[in-house]
Design an enzyme around this catalytic site. Structure first.
Site, PDB file in Angstrom:
ATOM      1  N   LYS A 165       0.838  -1.211   0.000  1.00 27.18           N
ATOM      2  CA  LYS A 165       0.000   0.000   0.000  1.00 27.18           C
ATOM      3  C   LYS A 165       0.865   1.250   0.000  1.00 27.18           C
ATOM      4  O   LYS A 165       0.528   2.245  -0.641  1.00 27.18           O
ATOM      5  CB  LYS A 165      -0.996  -0.049   1.153  1.00 27.18           C
ATOM      6  CG  LYS A 165      -2.028  -1.164   0.880  1.00 27.18           C
ATOM      7  CD  LYS A 165      -3.080  -1.307   1.897  1.00 27.18           C
ATOM      8  CE  LYS A 165      -4.152  -2.307   1.488  1.00 27.18           C
ATOM      9  NZ  LYS A 165      -3.783  -3.731   1.619  1.00 27.18           N
ATOM     10  N   GLU A 203       5.952   0.806  10.409  1.00 31.08           N
ATOM     11  CA  GLU A 203       5.787  -0.625  10.684  1.00 31.08           C
ATOM     12  C   GLU A 203       6.335  -0.903  12.080  1.00 31.08           C
ATOM     13  O   GLU A 203       7.455  -0.513  12.402  1.00 31.08           O
ATOM     14  CB  GLU A 203       6.521  -1.450   9.624  1.00 31.08           C
ATOM     15  CG  GLU A 203       6.691  -2.914   9.953  1.00 31.08           C
ATOM     16  CD  GLU A 203       5.388  -3.680  10.218  1.00 31.08           C
ATOM     17  OE1 GLU A 203       4.393  -3.474   9.484  1.00 31.08           O
ATOM     18  OE2 GLU A 203       5.356  -4.474  11.174  1.00 31.08           O
ATOM     19  N   CYS A 221      -7.674  -8.227   5.336  1.00 33.16           N
ATOM     20  CA  CYS A 221      -7.835  -9.303   4.353  1.00 33.16           C
ATOM     21  C   CYS A 221      -8.558 -10.466   5.027  1.00 33.16           C
ATOM     22  O   CYS A 221      -8.202 -11.616   4.851  1.00 33.16           O
ATOM     23  CB  CYS A 221      -6.484  -9.722   3.777  1.00 33.16           C
ATOM     24  SG  CYS A 221      -5.374 -10.428   4.990  1.00 33.16           S
TER      25      CYS A 221
END
Ligand code: SAM
Length: 472
Positions: A122, A140, A238
């Protein structure tokens, strides 16, 4: 009955969610082959160019309906092994995962955050949409994954991305109400990974769903704290269960009346060609958010205290940057046009160009106490008064920017030797820093640096990237 063995609980949740007939079609999709996708890198490839045409033909690309740069590829063509991949001409990404950034629609010049960003699908998609203008903070939490993220950003050639390695609450304490758009692709129970990764099936349980939902709630609250009045927040997973998707978003909207839901989108493996994704797009109200203007005094105080100690690092960064500009005058005349708003910043001997946007001017103090794997564009190393260009800089420029270019052909033994880290033989008149590029349909794309002297090109490909011998 689907052949893939799925947890009974999951089977029941999905059947009650979708009804018997559709539930069965959904469960049967787990027996079908998975889909593969890539996004062509619009920072490097011009639409309708010969290079784009070559990539499309070579890998049997077919358009993904929900992403303008996204394509399904033929798995037999193995684009991840081709040297075009090492040149950052595309990014391999699961097709349905491309839907979230399309909805978020980041714009050039904005201040954008990707809060859970590794490995970088992304982030690279956002960076392509921002076209090098504005500031993207890509975060992250896990150190090793943050390093992979930084490498992927580097290969993609994105110049305006700062990679941080922080917990969401560490970031929100520093950047309250700061971002025009935020992407939160949350850690989830991964029901959309079952076809790709059998371990995801083994790890799934109703308790895991509970835990994920609780963690998503915690991260979402930090994301909201960083969203500007009028700003957009995209939340994606997801996974398919409602608890981690619609129910989490309903709870968020109830908790924050100044957020409104713009749209929700689902990609289903039995209805679409993709592994599955959920996206919710929200906007913070422009007016109500005025009531919650964050208290930034603690940040100002912190900056104020440090001011006296800023002078020395600032002088060092200026000296390093002067050395870089000196080098660029002869070896990289295009450098001046490449760097947008921002400032040079020195971490040890590493010189970076720290990008800024109209809405956020970062300084070294903005990051005090945070781990920063990539403080913007890594320009090079400044050692004993000399400047040496970084690999990241090679990947972020075009072959027209450098004074000296040495071009290699895909499939050639010379290219394999360069990727292996070997010294190459070049014409005698080559002297100094040379951009090594990969030929593609008449154009050529940087893959690294070499330094030429007396007919030899010393290999400056970073050690960690060597040995990746291409198969084509
Ligand atoms: N957006 C990425 C992409 O497109 O390549 C994929 C992100 S993945 C779905 C979710 C990420 O969240 C993982 O990299 C994981 O390490 C990170 N994560 C795990 N726990 C987290 C936490 N408590 N806060 C923030 N991020 C977390």
């Amino acid at each position: 009955m689907s052949k893939t063995v799925l947890p009974t609980f999951f089977h029941d949740i999905m059947t009650s969610m979708l009804g018997k007939a559709e539930g069965q079609a959904f469960l049967d999709s787990y027996d079908k082959p998975r889909t593969y996708g890539l996004r062509i890198n619009m920072l490097k490839i011009h639409p309708d160019s010969a290079e784009e045409h070559d990539i499309k033909q070579r890998f049997g690309l077919e358009e993904i309906p929900w992403c303008e740069d996204g394509y399904y590829y033929d798995v037999e063509t193995r684009p991840g092994k081709h040297p075009y991949h090492a040149a950052g001409l595309y990014y391999i990404q699961e097709p349905s995962a491309m839907s979230a950034v399309e909805l978020l629609a980041p714009q050039p010049g904005e201040t954008v955050l990707d809060l859970a960003a590794a490995p970088g699908g992304k982030t690279t998609q956002i960076a392509a949409k921002m076209a090098g203008k504005g500031l993207l903070v890509s975060n992250e939490i896990h150190p090793q994954r943050a390093r992979i993220l930084a490498e992927n950003v580097e290969r993609f050639g994105a110049r305006n991305v700062v990679v941080t390695q922080a917990a969401p609450d560490e970031l929100s304490a520093r950047f309250p109400l700061a971002f025009d758009r935020i992407m939160l692709d949350a850690p989830c129970s991964g029901e959309g990974m079952f076809r790709k990764d059998p371990d995801a099936i083994a790890e799934w349980s109703p308790q895991a769903v509970e835990l994920c939902a609780a963690r998503q709630w915690d991260i979402l609250k930090e994301a909201v704290a960083m969203l500007k009045p009028g700003g957009w927040l995209a939340y994606s997973t997801c996974t398919f269960n409602r608890q981690e998707n619609e129910e989490t978003i309903a709870r968020l909207l109830e908790h924050y009346p100044d957020l409104k839901l713009l749209t929700e989108k689902r990609i289903w493996p039995h209805l679409h060609q993709g592994e599955g994704h959920y996206v919710a797009l929200m906007q913070r109200d422009q007016d109500q958010a005025n009531d919650i203007v964050a208290d930034q005094t603690h940040l100002k105080g912190k900056r104020g205290k440090k001011r006296n100690r800023e002078d020395h690092p600032h002088k060092m960064a200026s000296a390093a940057y002067e050395a870089c500009l000196d080098w660029a005058r002869s070896d990289l005349p295009g450098l001046g046009n490449l760097l947008g708003g921002g400032m040079p910043i020195l971490f040890g001997e590493s010189l970076y160009w720290l990008p800024s946007s109209a809405g956020m001017q970062l300084t070294p103090q903005s990051f005090e106490g945070l781990r920063i794997p990539r403080a913007g564009l890594h320009l090079g190393e400044y050692k004993k008064g000399r400047f040496q260009p970084a690999h990241a800089l090679a990947m972020a420029i075009s072959s027209y920017d450098a004074a000296l270019v040495y071009t290699l052909k895909a499939g050639s033994s010379e290219l394999a030797a360069y990727f292996h880290g070997d010294t190459l033989t070049v014409p005698e008149h080559y002297r100094g820093w040379c951009l090594v590029t990969l030929e593609c349909e008449g154009a050529s794309f940087p893959i690294g640096w070499g330094k030429a002297s007396r007919g030899q090109l010393k290999n400056h490909l970073p050690k960690g990237l060597r040995q990746q011998s291409p198969t084509h």
